[in-house]
Motif scaffolding. Structure first.
Motif, PDB file in Angstrom:
ATOM      1  N   ASP A 121      39.278  48.784  36.649  1.00 29.23           N
ATOM      2  CA  ASP A 121      38.935  48.895  38.133  1.00 29.23           C
ATOM      3  C   ASP A 121      39.898  48.380  39.098  1.00 29.23           C
ATOM      4  O   ASP A 121      39.912  48.911  40.265  1.00 29.23           O
ATOM      5  CB  ASP A 121      37.363  48.319  38.288  1.00 29.23           C
ATOM      6  N   LEU A 122      40.158  46.982  38.975  1.00 31.45           N
ATOM      7  CA  LEU A 122      40.943  46.360  39.935  1.00 31.45           C
ATOM      8  C   LEU A 122      42.482  47.177  40.083  1.00 31.45           C
ATOM      9  O   LEU A 122      43.006  47.254  41.064  1.00 31.45           O
ATOM     10  CB  LEU A 122      41.393  45.101  39.558  1.00 31.45           C
ATOM     11  N   ILE A 127      46.281  50.629  42.988  1.00 28.61           N
ATOM     12  CA  ILE A 127      46.888  51.926  42.954  1.00 28.61           C
ATOM     13  C   ILE A 127      46.585  53.011  44.136  1.00 28.61           C
ATOM     14  O   ILE A 127      47.423  53.600  44.950  1.00 28.61           O
ATOM     15  CB  ILE A 127      46.726  52.681  41.901  1.00 28.61           C
ATOM     16  N   GLU A 128      45.229  52.880  44.514  1.00 25.98           N
ATOM     17  CA  GLU A 128      44.613  53.589  45.556  1.00 25.98           C
ATOM     18  C   GLU A 128      45.122  52.899  47.041  1.00 25.98           C
ATOM     19  O   GLU A 128      45.724  53.834  47.723  1.00 25.98           O
ATOM     20  CB  GLU A 128      43.237  53.591  45.460  1.00 25.98           C
ATOM     21  N   ARG A 129      45.095  51.739  46.925  1.00 24.85           N
ATOM     22  CA  ARG A 129      45.641  51.195  48.079  1.00 24.85           C
ATOM     23  C   ARG A 129      47.169  51.270  48.188  1.00 24.85           C
ATOM     24  O   ARG A 129      47.891  51.474  49.340  1.00 24.85           O
ATOM     25  CB  ARG A 129      45.420  49.426  48.122  1.00 24.85           C
ATOM     26  N   TRP A 130      47.823  51.174  47.210  1.00 27.51           N
ATOM     27  CA  TRP A 130      49.339  51.205  47.355  1.00 27.51           C
ATOM     28  C   TRP A 130      49.890  52.737  47.516  1.00 27.51           C
ATOM     29  O   TRP A 130      50.579  52.899  48.638  1.00 27.51           O
ATOM     30  CB  TRP A 130      50.093  51.039  45.906  1.00 27.51           C
TER      31      TRP A 130
END
Length: 135
Positions: A121-122, A127-130
């Motif tokens: 999950d982390l 990845i989504e934030r990147w």
């Protein structure tokens, strides 16, 4: 690294085993790497060592990966040979995990099975934030 990408374990080992003992300078390989390359070449005349010396660890790990057909059997054999405190089972576990996949790792080998879900999950959040970062 570039000569091993996109190859199976057996193909990568064959590629390395065909490398000359004295490595050409254009491969930018050092003394330690040359010993490591030599250590994983098939040599059934020399017994495996549980010394902890990195080329010996790698040679033993490759042996257990090639002579067993599952994550559990390879790891169990390496622990029986070298002991749980040796680096051989660590290397076997790392390579076997990649070779057989996460689902092949029995729960009893995972100390905190829920930790993997939390880490997954982390990692996905990272990845989504990147990806969302402006360039």
């Amino acid at each position: 690294w570039y000569i091993l990408r996109h190859k199976t374990l057996n193909e990568a080992l064959l590629t390395i085993s065909l490398m000359p003992k004295i490595v050409p300078p254009y491969l930018s390989i050092g003394i330690v790497e040359a010993y490591t390359v030599d250590a994983i070449k098939p040599d059934h005349s020399t017994p495996l060592s549980d010394s902890g010396y990195s080329p010996d660890v790698l040679r033993a790990a490759i042996h257990f990966l090639l002579t067993n057909d599952s994550f559990e059997s390879a790891l169990s054999a390496s622990i029986a040979f070298a002991g749980a405190a040796n680096f051989c089972p660590v290397v076997v576990g790392a390579i076997a995990g990649v070779r057989y996949g996460y689902t092949a790792i029995p729960d009893h080998f995972i100390k905190h099975p829920t930790l993997f879900d939390e880490l997954d999950d982390l990692a996905n959040q990272f990845i989504e934030r990147w990806i969302d970062q402006p360039e």
